[in-house]
Design a protein around this motif. Structure first.
Motif, mmCIF file in Angstrom:
data_model
loop_
_atom_site.group_PDB
_atom_site.id
_atom_site.type_symbol
_atom_site.label_atom_id
_atom_site.label_comp_id
_atom_site.label_asym_id
_atom_site.label_seq_id
_atom_site.Cartn_x
_atom_site.Cartn_y
_atom_site.Cartn_z
ATOM 1 N N TYR A 161 2.217 -9.711 -4.509
ATOM 2 C CA TYR A 161 1.347 -8.916 -5.367
ATOM 3 C C TYR A 161 -0.060 -8.808 -4.797
ATOM 4 O O TYR A 161 -0.702 -7.761 -4.888
ATOM 5 N N TYR A 162 -0.537 -9.899 -4.189
ATOM 6 C CA TYR A 162 -1.921 -9.946 -3.726
ATOM 7 C C TYR A 162 -2.042 -9.561 -2.251
ATOM 8 O O TYR A 162 -2.568 -10.313 -1.427
ATOM 9 N N HIS A 163 -1.554 -8.380 -1.912
ATOM 10 C CA HIS A 163 -1.790 -7.870 -0.567
ATOM 11 C C HIS A 163 -3.242 -7.429 -0.461
ATOM 12 O O HIS A 163 -3.838 -6.992 -1.465
ATOM 13 N N PRO A 164 -3.844 -7.587 0.726
ATOM 14 C CA PRO A 164 -3.286 -7.957 2.031
ATOM 15 C C PRO A 164 -3.404 -9.439 2.364
ATOM 16 O O PRO A 164 -3.526 -9.804 3.552
ATOM 17 N N CYS A 165 -3.382 -10.310 1.365
ATOM 18 C CA CYS A 165 -3.593 -11.730 1.622
ATOM 19 C C CYS A 165 -2.537 -12.354 2.552
ATOM 20 O O CYS A 165 -2.900 -13.148 3.433
ATOM 21 N N PRO A 166 -1.244 -12.049 2.386
ATOM 22 C CA PRO A 166 -0.295 -12.621 3.349
ATOM 23 C C PRO A 166 -0.600 -12.224 4.793
ATOM 24 O O PRO A 166 -0.460 -13.049 5.711
ATOM 25 N N ALA A 167 -1.041 -10.988 5.010
ATOM 26 C CA ALA A 167 -1.387 -10.566 6.368
ATOM 27 C C ALA A 167 -2.593 -11.342 6.885
ATOM 28 O O ALA A 167 -2.659 -11.697 8.065
ATOM 29 N N GLU A 183 5.054 -7.098 6.679
ATOM 30 C CA GLU A 183 5.785 -6.007 7.322
ATOM 31 C C GLU A 183 6.704 -5.308 6.334
ATOM 32 O O GLU A 183 6.830 -4.077 6.348
ATOM 33 N N ASN A 184 7.354 -6.073 5.491
ATOM 34 C CA ASN A 184 8.251 -5.485 4.494
ATOM 35 C C ASN A 184 7.480 -4.562 3.557
ATOM 36 O O ASN A 184 7.949 -3.464 3.220
ATOM 37 N N TYR A 185 6.310 -4.996 3.129
ATOM 38 C CA TYR A 185 5.481 -4.156 2.257
ATOM 39 C C TYR A 185 5.025 -2.908 2.998
ATOM 40 O O TYR A 185 5.078 -1.788 2.459
ATOM 41 N N LEU A 186 4.596 -3.070 4.220
ATOM 42 C CA LEU A 186 4.066 -1.961 5.002
ATOM 43 C C LEU A 186 5.112 -0.893 5.275
ATOM 44 O O LEU A 186 4.808 0.306 5.222
ATOM 45 N N LEU A 187 6.337 -1.297 5.539
ATOM 46 C CA LEU A 187 7.343 -0.367 6.035
ATOM 47 C C LEU A 187 8.297 0.133 4.952
ATOM 48 O O LEU A 187 9.221 0.890 5.269
ATOM 49 N N ASN A 188 8.081 -0.230 3.708
ATOM 50 C CA ASN A 188 9.041 0.142 2.656
ATOM 51 C C ASN A 188 8.394 0.765 1.434
ATOM 52 O O ASN A 188 8.908 0.646 0.322
ATOM 53 N N GLN A 189 7.281 1.455 1.594
ATOM 54 C CA GLN A 189 6.642 2.125 0.460
ATOM 55 C C GLN A 189 7.183 3.532 0.233
ATOM 56 O O GLN A 189 7.104 4.077 -0.863
ATOM 57 N N ASN A 190 7.695 4.149 1.278
ATOM 58 C CA ASN A 190 8.285 5.490 1.156
ATOM 59 C C ASN A 190 7.339 6.489 0.483
ATOM 60 O O ASN A 190 7.726 7.242 -0.408
ATOM 61 N N ASN A 196 -4.679 2.019 -4.627
ATOM 62 C CA ASN A 196 -4.624 0.589 -4.328
ATOM 63 C C ASN A 196 -3.606 0.303 -3.234
ATOM 64 O O ASN A 196 -3.870 -0.463 -2.300
ATOM 65 N N THR A 197 -2.434 0.920 -3.367
ATOM 66 C CA THR A 197 -1.404 0.773 -2.342
ATOM 67 C C THR A 197 -1.922 1.256 -0.996
ATOM 68 O O THR A 197 -1.698 0.609 0.036
ATOM 69 N N LEU A 198 -2.614 2.383 -1.007
ATOM 70 C CA LEU A 198 -3.123 2.958 0.232
ATOM 71 C C LEU A 198 -4.079 2.003 0.933
ATOM 72 O O LEU A 198 -3.987 1.796 2.152
ATOM 73 N N THR A 199 -5.002 1.425 0.185
ATOM 74 C CA THR A 199 -5.947 0.485 0.790
ATOM 75 C C THR A 199 -5.214 -0.723 1.354
ATOM 76 O O THR A 199 -5.507 -1.186 2.468
#
Length: 818
Positions: A161-167, A183-190, A196-199
């Protein structure tokens, strides 16, 4: 036997002659880095199986980026060949380019193949830092607040939920688990999500770009571009006439978000995006449209103005006060990114510097926020994330302000507003926070802040926590945010002295069922109310979403070490708050007076010791005119579900104690006719205070037990307090002089005396204020000839002030000839 052998050979040759060649190229996708060099080389492998083929290789070059191959044709080829590819760019190139290498087979039955080579002209990380080890917090993780940021990064390392903290955790530790989550979050937004998602996507890509394979890299960039195109379109749904501008809780975040995408993908080219926008368009959202002219919205009241002007006045002061919580984290992120790539944002857009400073100059002397509109006497830590954009002098001023409030517990029922105190922004703040003491901590060299570009004026004696302080609201702008324009606080003031909030605004209650939301009407503010033929009390109808109907114009002001003053006026007041059948005021609508009035309010601050408020109402119609004063203190017991808490304060009217706490809530009780009140409180430094107020002409004084939010943002801060009205019924102009000061009860009391005006062919009033070592005279007057007050002063000025300290000390007058 020979015939059979011949037949078998013929069949084999026939089969071979009809075999179809299959072409493949590896890799089909390749990314070439041209970020630190202007030329780079890679290889492709061509494989032809199943038969021979004639093949040609073609592509198109760009003006500043060209591709060369060591071989571009093959005849009767079967097998494997290595193709050397060299890509060259010039220094003029500012785009990453996409080459489509088309392998075309002219032999019947074989296939064609297209390989993709994309260039990259940027180094990553790019947005927030070049190397994490260069940042202050990375070098000082044990120092507050860096230790808190790092703890939160650790806590959110696997939190989806708290991206981009894992990165960020991956950058710091190399954790493969955190990398996989990112990577999963980055590559699976479709292409789904919002600003917020964009940032999040932009920052995650920037942080983990070097871990992506070439296919993932291209996919991620395309996903970010697709979402940026969608979010940009949604800013106005493709229609400049669209007037759905939710600037605080949406647009103030969305515009910077697409601008961040524009910066990240400034080298991106794709003419096939759904809505056809480009990185150049996205960047404009956070530059031209945000700060200069938002051409995405051309319908009134948005036409020919910046988006920021819907939320800030021309001095950078936020109209809604508390509501900057919605966007301050995004601004923190965006200001930093913009500055890294284009230079200090405060130099390009100076209003951003003014906004950063507002939380310092508008705060109460103890550093807490005021009760303006949605304010709630909380500690705002956010300026610490914007110090890096200030010059050293202003940096030291804001650092001094922060030193007052960070970790302070003077108001035990308050809270902190801290964009990076928790959540995703803590992980970003880790990369941009700077040492607050870098340039020292010093109070500003000025105190009072009066500015025609602002709707909020501040008088201040000094920068100590016990300073004398007063604010006055001077709205002269069109805003479209109901939480601001509905408040009937035009030309209302608040007063703080010696560590207590003794004449506060009633603020904004949220939790009390017996009161509802408010007080948006004038009853909640230190202002005036007037009646019309209906007998109901009204005040100034400030604004609607498209027009500021009764703008408060600053006619004149003066600031120096001896004497501060401001004069604010509203002319031809016709529209006032409406009332419903129950007599409740409605700030959403207006009524029209049968007889217009003019109202001028002037504030005098002699020697920065006390305040005089001069109210002149041009009136020629029989009506009621009320002056409202809200009495308060930070000391109060705590409200619970029965709403039974009150301010701790004792009230005296004309020398008599008033048991205001025993009154029923909402009940107005007429107390006495006169001019004087005394309000006794104890500040949070355990010092007993008395606020002494004297107002002429003498009036009927009433008390109502009303409610206020003070000292914090919770239900427990929504308590009862005395609302005092000074009431006149007159067909004459009003010349009201109200003076007040606060003393420690161990200090001597001052004296007040109403004085008569003689020899003048006009109307007015005069007041003597007797201090410890001075005698002051304040006079209001309207007439053609010179007026005399006793044997001490003569003037024909609209208002005049004289200080005597064993003789004439100084003299001030407005529009006077002598």
């Amino acid at each position: 036997m020979k015939l059979k052998s011949f037949f078998m050979v013929f069949v084999i040759l026939l089969i071979l002659g009809n075999a179809r060649a299959t072409i493949s190229v590896t890799p089909l996708v390749k990314v070439i880095r041209l970020n630190s060099i202007l030329s780079n080389t890679t290889t492709l492998t061509l494989n032809v199986s199943g038969g021979q083929a004639d093949i040609t290789l073609e592509w198109s070059n760009f003006t500043y980026t060209t591709l060369n191959a060591n071989k571009t044709s093959w005849t009767n080829f079967q097998g494997t060949d290595t193709i050397e590819i060299n890509v060259i760019r010039t220094t003029e190139e500012n785009k990453s380019r996409r080459f489509e290498l088309n392998f075309t087979c002219s032999t019947q039955g074989c296939n064609n193949v297209t390989a993709i080579i994309e260039t990259r002209i940027k180094r990553y990380p790019y947005l927030l830092f070049d190397n994490i080890s260069d940042t202050y917090c990375n070098q000082n993780e044990e120092v507050s607040p860096c230790d808190s940021f790092r703890s939160l990064i650790n806590a959110y390392k696997t939190n989806d939920y708290y991206h981009p903290c894992p990165a960020m955790y991956y950058i710091l530790t190399g954790s493969e688990t955190s990398l996989d989550i990112s990577e999963n979050y980055l590559l699976n937004q479709n292409c789904s999500g919002n600003h917020n998602t964009l940032t999040n996507l932009c920052i995650i890509y920037d942080l983990i770009r070097e871990t992506l394979n070439d296919t993932e890299d291209i996919e991620a960039r395309n996903e970010i571009a697709c979402l940026a195109d969608k979010v940009y379109h949604n800013l106005n749904n493709g229609d400049p006439e669209n007037d759905d501008v939710q600037y605080v809780d949406y647009d103030f975040k969305a515009y910077p978000s697409v601008a961040i995408a524009g910066i990240l993908l400034s080298d991106y080219v794709d003419n096939s995006l759904t809505y056809g926008s480009t990185p150049e368009d996205w960047l404009k959202a956070g530059t031209d449209y945000l700060f200069i002219n938002d051409t995405l919205h051309s319908k009134a009241p948005y036409y020919d103005r910046s988006l920021i002007s819907l939320g800030w006045d021309n001095a950078g002061k936020d109209f809604l006060h508390y509501y900057q919580n919605y966007y301050v984290g995004r601004f923190m992120t965006y200001f930093h990114i913009y500055t890294r790539h284009f230079g200090n944002i405060t130099s390009t857009y100076p209003i951003t510097k003014e906004w950063i400073l507002t939380n310092m100059w508008s705060a109460l002397p103890n550093g807490y926020e005021t009760n303006l509109v949605t304010g709630s006497n909380c500690r705002r830590y956010d300026p610490r994330y914007f110090l890096r954009f200030l010059d050293s002098e202003n940096w030291s001023y804001v650092a001094y302000h922060l030193d007052k409030i960070v970790g302070d517990t003077t108001l035990p029922n308050s809270r902190n507003w801290d964009a990076a105190g928790s959540g995703s922004y803590a992980c970003i703040a880790y990369t941009l926070y700077e040492n607050e003491s870098k340039y020292g901590k010093a109070p500003p060299t000025w105190t009072t802040h009066l500015d025609r570009d602002s709707f909020y004026q501040i008088f201040r004696s000094d920068w100590s926590k016990k300073a004398n302080w007063l604010s006055v609201v001077t709205y002269n702008f069109t805003m479209n945010e109901a939480r601001s324009y509905q408040h009937g606080d035009q030309m209302a003031f608040e007063y703080y002295s010696k560590g207590d909030y003794v004449l506060p605004d009633a603020g904004e209650t949220i939790y009390r069922d017996d009161a509802g939301y408010g007080p948006i009407d004038s009853k909640g503010h230190n202002t005036i109310q007037i009646s019309d033929n209906d007998g109901e009390m009204h005040s100034i109808w400030k604004s609607s979403p498209t027009v500021c109907h009764n703008p408060a114009k600053i006619e004149s002001y003066l600031t120096n070490n001896l004497f501060d003053f401001i004069e604010v006026g509203i002319k031809d007041i016709e529209k006032v708050e409406s009332t419903d059948t129950g007599g409740n005021r409605d700030s959403n609508d207006y009524e029209v007076l049968t007889h217009k009035i003019n109202w001028t309010r002037s504030i005098l601050f002699p020697n920065k010791e006390y305040f005089i408020v001069l109210d002149k109402v041009d009136n020629n119609h029989q009506r009621l005119i009320y002056n409202l004063f809200h009495l308060g203190s930070f000391r109060h017991n705590l409200t619970n579900d029965t709403y039974n808490a009150t301010i701790e304060g004792d009230l005296e009217i004309e020398g008599n104690v008033v048991d205001w706490e025993s009154q029923s809530f909402g009940e107005e009780v007429n107390i006495a006719n006169g001019s004087e009140l005394k309000w006794n409180t104890t500040n949070y430094y355990d010092e007993e205070l008395q606020t002494h107020l004297y107002s002429i002409p003498g009036s009927e004084i009433s008390i109502e037990k009303h409610w206020i939010r003070i000292g914090g943002y919770e239900l427990k801060n929504e308590v009862d307090h005395p609302l005092v009205r000074f009431k006149l019924n007159s067909s004459e102009p009003l010349y009201r002089i109200t003076a007040f000061y606060t003393r420690y009860t161990t200090d001597p009391e001052w004296s007040f005396e109403e004085l008569g005006i003689t020899d003048g062919a006009g109307d007015g009033s005069a007041l003597r204020i007797g201090g410890l070592d001075f005698e002051d005279i304040a006079m209001m007057y309207s007439g053609e000839s010179v007026a005399t007050v006793g044997d001490v002063m003569s003037s024909d000025g609209e208002y005049t002030f004289v200080r005597n300290r064993g003789g004439l000390d100084y003299f001030f007058c407005r529009d006077c000839s002598e």
